[in-house]
Scaffold this active site. Structure first.
Site, PDB file in Angstrom:
ATOM      1  CG  ASP A 114      -1.826   1.198   1.311  1.00 38.92           C
ATOM      2  OD1 ASP A 114      -1.722   2.092   0.438  1.00 38.92           O
ATOM      3  OD2 ASP A 114      -2.633   1.266   2.259  1.00 38.92           O
ATOM      4  CB  VAL A 115       2.130   3.498  -2.696  1.00 37.03           C
ATOM      5  CG1 VAL A 115       2.722   2.391  -3.554  1.00 37.03           C
ATOM      6  CG2 VAL A 115       0.833   4.034  -3.282  1.00 37.03           C
ATOM      7  CG  ASN A 172       2.063   2.377 -13.225  1.00 36.49           C
ATOM      8  OD1 ASN A 172       1.771   3.075 -14.195  1.00 36.49           O
ATOM      9  ND2 ASN A 172       1.285   1.393 -12.803  1.00 36.49           N
ATOM     10  CE1 TYR A 190      -4.669  10.174 -12.620  1.00 34.96           C
ATOM     11  CE2 TYR A 190      -4.688  11.867 -14.323  1.00 34.96           C
ATOM     12  CZ  TYR A 190      -4.265  10.634 -13.867  1.00 34.96           C
ATOM     13  OH  TYR A 190      -3.426   9.868 -14.646  1.00 34.96           O
ATOM     14  CE  LYS A 212      -1.061  10.800 -12.210  1.00 37.17           C
ATOM     15  NZ  LYS A 212      -0.037   9.757 -11.895  1.00 37.17           N
ATOM     16  CB  ALA A 233      -2.086   3.839 -21.970  1.00 34.27           C
ATOM     17  CB  THR A 249      -5.636   0.600 -18.993  1.00 34.32           C
ATOM     18  OG1 THR A 249      -6.164   1.869 -18.561  1.00 34.32           O
ATOM     19  CG2 THR A 249      -4.190   0.778 -19.430  1.00 34.32           C
TER      20      THR A 249
END
Length: 252
Positions: free
Chosen positions: A62-63, A89, A157, A161, A190, A192
């Site tokens: 868990d970062v 990431n 978000y 960033k 990307a 995903t």
């Protein structure tokens, strides 16, 4: 583990771009430590990317938890003795709702993962890389084209960033003394699970809905492998890898 293989940690490695990056690094000869929150997802991804002759280790992490991050790096050092590459990431977003309707918890969850988690991993990487022999290593942060221009209804978000870009620059500067190179890859669309909705339409700055093109995550992985393969005397400070026809460059 192959003799003299370089050691990499990839966070958010269980799905999407992280899994693609892991596969790319394994194919390039790296030993990869896969980190992610969900053990079962991480283990499934490991089975998918593992191939004969590759070396991979999954460590549920868990970062947002300093103790969990410290344990990840301690496990890496214990198993492999050093760290050559960290790919930060792991990241999440908040619901696409008006800024004024976001809860504090929704804001904090994104900040904790995208910004604080990246900082904690950089901090542990510095501690390991500055003291190992040979000294130094490389850190690649996953930014976003949102580090330069927001989408509608994306305040948490986008803010994180932008902050990651500042953190990348600070780590790049502060890492010089220890032969640590730090750069950032900014990804646009990307393909995903997170971007699946783009095929049917996403909200544009002018209030309309429009489909957007995407790219294979392998192209992102190839870019990371290129960045990682440079000598520590050279660095890609920022790189943007995006769908050519996405509505990012220009107006409208």
């Amino acid at each position: 583990m192959a003799e003299n293989a370089k050691i990499a940690i990839v966070t958010g490695a269980g799905t999407g771009v992280g899994k693609a990056i892991t596969r790319g690094l394994l194919e390039a000869g790296y030993t990869v430590v896969m980190a992610g929150r969900r053990a079962e997802v991480l283990e499934a991804a490991e089975r998918e990317v593992r191939a004969p002759g590759t070396s991979v280790l999954s460590v549920p992490t868990d970062v947002t938890d300093p103790a969990s991050v410290a344990a990840l790096f301690a496990r890496t050092k214990e198993n492999f003795g050093r760290l050559d590459l960290l790919v930060n990431n792991a990241g999440i977003g908040a619901p696409a709702i008006p800024l004024e309707d976001l809860s504090f918890e929704q804001w904090q969850n994104v900040v904790n993962t995208n910004l604080t988690g990246t900082f904690l991993c950089i901090q542990e990487a510095f501690r390991l890389m500055k003291d190992q022999d040979p000294r130094g290593g490389r850190i690649i942060n996953n930014g976003s084209v949102s580090a330069y221009a927001p989408r509608p209804l994306s305040a948490p978000y986008t803010a994180t960033k932008h902050a990651v870009l500042g953190l990348t620059k600070s780590a790049s500067l502060d890492g010089r003394a220890y032969d640590i190179a730090c750069g950032q890859i900014d990804i646009g669309n990307a393909a995903t699970d997170m971007t699946a909705r783009m095929a049917t339409g996403v909200l544009q700055a002018n209030g309309t809905m429009a489909p957007e093109p995407t790219i294979d995550p392998k192209h992102v992985a190839d870019a990371v492998v290129y960045m990682a393969g440079l000598p520590l005397t050279a660095n890609v400070q920022t790189m943007t890898v995006m769908a050519t026809k996405m509505p990012f460059v220009g107006r409208g």
